[in-house]
Design an enzyme around this catalytic site. Sequence first.
Site, PDB file in Angstrom:
ATOM      1  N   PHE A 140       0.871  -1.220   0.218  1.00 42.42           N
ATOM      2  CA  PHE A 140       0.126   0.046  -0.122  1.00 42.42           C
ATOM      3  C   PHE A 140       0.492   1.398   0.382  1.00 42.42           C
ATOM      4  CE2 PHE A 140      -1.906   3.592   1.711  1.00 42.42           C
ATOM      5  CZ  PHE A 140      -3.539   3.569   1.095  1.00 42.42           C
ATOM      6  N   ASP A 225       8.878   3.060   1.453  1.00 40.25           N
ATOM      7  CA  ASP A 225       8.289   3.494   2.014  1.00 40.25           C
ATOM      8  C   ASP A 225       8.260   3.228   3.883  1.00 40.25           C
ATOM      9  OD1 ASP A 225       5.672   4.670   2.700  1.00 40.25           O
ATOM     10  OD2 ASP A 225       4.906   3.401   0.919  1.00 40.25           O
ATOM     11  N   LYS A 254       2.539  10.212   7.855  1.00 39.37           N
ATOM     12  CA  LYS A 254       2.148   9.954   9.127  1.00 39.37           C
ATOM     13  C   LYS A 254       1.997  10.581  10.401  1.00 39.37           C
ATOM     14  CE  LYS A 254      -0.995   5.894   7.984  1.00 39.37           C
ATOM     15  NZ  LYS A 254      -0.574   5.053   6.363  1.00 39.37           N
TER      16      LYS A 254
HETATM   17  C1  LIG Z   1      -0.814   5.333   5.437  1.00 43.64           C
HETATM   18  C2  LIG Z   1       0.186   4.842   4.027  1.00 43.64           C
HETATM   19  C3  LIG Z   1       0.648   5.683   2.761  1.00 43.64           C
HETATM   20  C4  LIG Z   1      -0.692   7.166   2.828  1.00 43.64           C
HETATM   21  O1  LIG Z   1      -0.588   8.143   3.181  1.00 43.64           O
HETATM   22  P1  LIG Z   1      -1.566   9.357   3.155  1.00 43.64           P
HETATM   23  O2  LIG Z   1      -1.160  10.068   4.054  1.00 43.64           O
HETATM   24  O3  LIG Z   1      -2.661   8.831   3.438  1.00 43.64           O
HETATM   25  O4  LIG Z   1      -1.581   9.519   1.809  1.00 43.64           O
HETATM   26  C5  LIG Z   1       1.390   5.173   2.123  1.00 43.64           C
HETATM   27  N1  LIG Z   1       2.103   4.469   2.319  1.00 43.64           N
HETATM   28  C6  LIG Z   1       2.020   3.757   3.644  1.00 43.64           C
HETATM   29  C7  LIG Z   1       2.824   3.107   4.134  1.00 43.64           C
HETATM   30  C8  LIG Z   1       0.640   4.129   4.338  1.00 43.64           C
HETATM   31  O5  LIG Z   1       0.808   3.214   5.629  1.00 43.64           O
END
Ligand SMILES: *Cc1c(COP(=O)(O)O)cnc(C)c1O
Length: 399
Positions: A140, A225, A254
Amino acid sequence: MTSPAEMIRSRAEQYLMNNYGARDLALVRGEGIFVWDANGNRYIDLLSGLGVNNLGHCHPKVVSAIRRQAETLLHVSNLYLIEPQTRLAELLVKHSPADKVFFCNSGTEAVEAAIKMARRFSFDHHGSGRHKIIALQNSFHGRTLGALSATGQTKYHEGFHPLLDGMIHAPANDIDAMRKAVDDSVCAVILEPVQGEGGIYPCAAEYLRAVRALCDEKNLLLIYDEIQCGLGRSGHLFASDEFGVEPDLITLAKSLAGGVPIGALLAKEKPAASFVAGTHAATFGGNPLAAAAGVAAFQVLLDEQLPARSKRLGEQFVQKLSALREKHDCILEIRGRGLMIGVQFNGPVADTIKTLRERGYLAGPAGPNVLRFLPPLIIEEDVLFETVEVLDQILTQNK
Ligand SMILES: *Cc1c(COP(=O)(O)O)cnc(C)c1O
């Protein structure tokens, strides 16, 4: 008489889009590990918002930094130097494998910036035609079109085609499959060291080492990420601290500013140099308010040694949960790192989450059959252990 919660719910139903589905719980106040709903009921937030409130809700040091900054300067454009932005960048560089930082406003924006940097770096050093990026199945990376295309779950893609060209999805922890996916048109690999939304699946250290070696051999940028697993969540400040494998690019968001919207792309000197003047920008990126909150939040993370605390509490939590697995056949597996924990059930977890909420605990899913815990890193151990006891009672009653 209509309750305050009911008024909020009916207004939401009338005026907000339904993309989050039906919601009935309105949280109106938070302090530490607790949140309160509009009817005055108290909950323990075992999801930290969604991986955001790692310092708990309204951490006093973050709140006072926000208050001070709000009274001083809320916004100036990136045509000018922004002092808090420079301080947050300095902190991030000093404590990560990266050399330079670009700020944006969310996780998906950080991933977009990483995709653009990978393409541009490849263009600068190898010419055109090398635009593909290998991501992992079940990953994700966000919801805007570039990050969505990197996301390796078809359920998020439905109805949004055509996606960004050149995203290849390889199975995680399978270096042969990744090797086969690399050809002359690939410029980068993106992965979550611990997959979050996909169900809490950590990458093996051996695999990360092999991916790094492959990237070096083929001149690919390695992008971590760490939007969910970074900043102490998985028991280390950065994933490279655990696995000893340094990426070229890191995405953060986050929890970075303790609850204020922010995103960041961190990069080594060489790829960062490809973002020459005019290549990328964000109006609000690294704005004074978010950056000041970020400085305060990062300082708390360091001062209170929360990454180490996350690791220690996470190990104890997993031990207790594993004892529960022995007892209840419906639990198949416990996965995770630090305080990023997934409990794999043999069926849907929605009812368990609902019952936990009725008992005053907010947890969430990661896919239909995985119960996800992302508790604040400041949580006391007895509260965490109490949670396991409550879960035990719920599963016993359901038998
Ligand atoms: C939450 C998340 C995203 C997206 O972040 P947003 O601030 O909602 O756009 C991308 N990568 C990972 C691993 C995430 O947990």
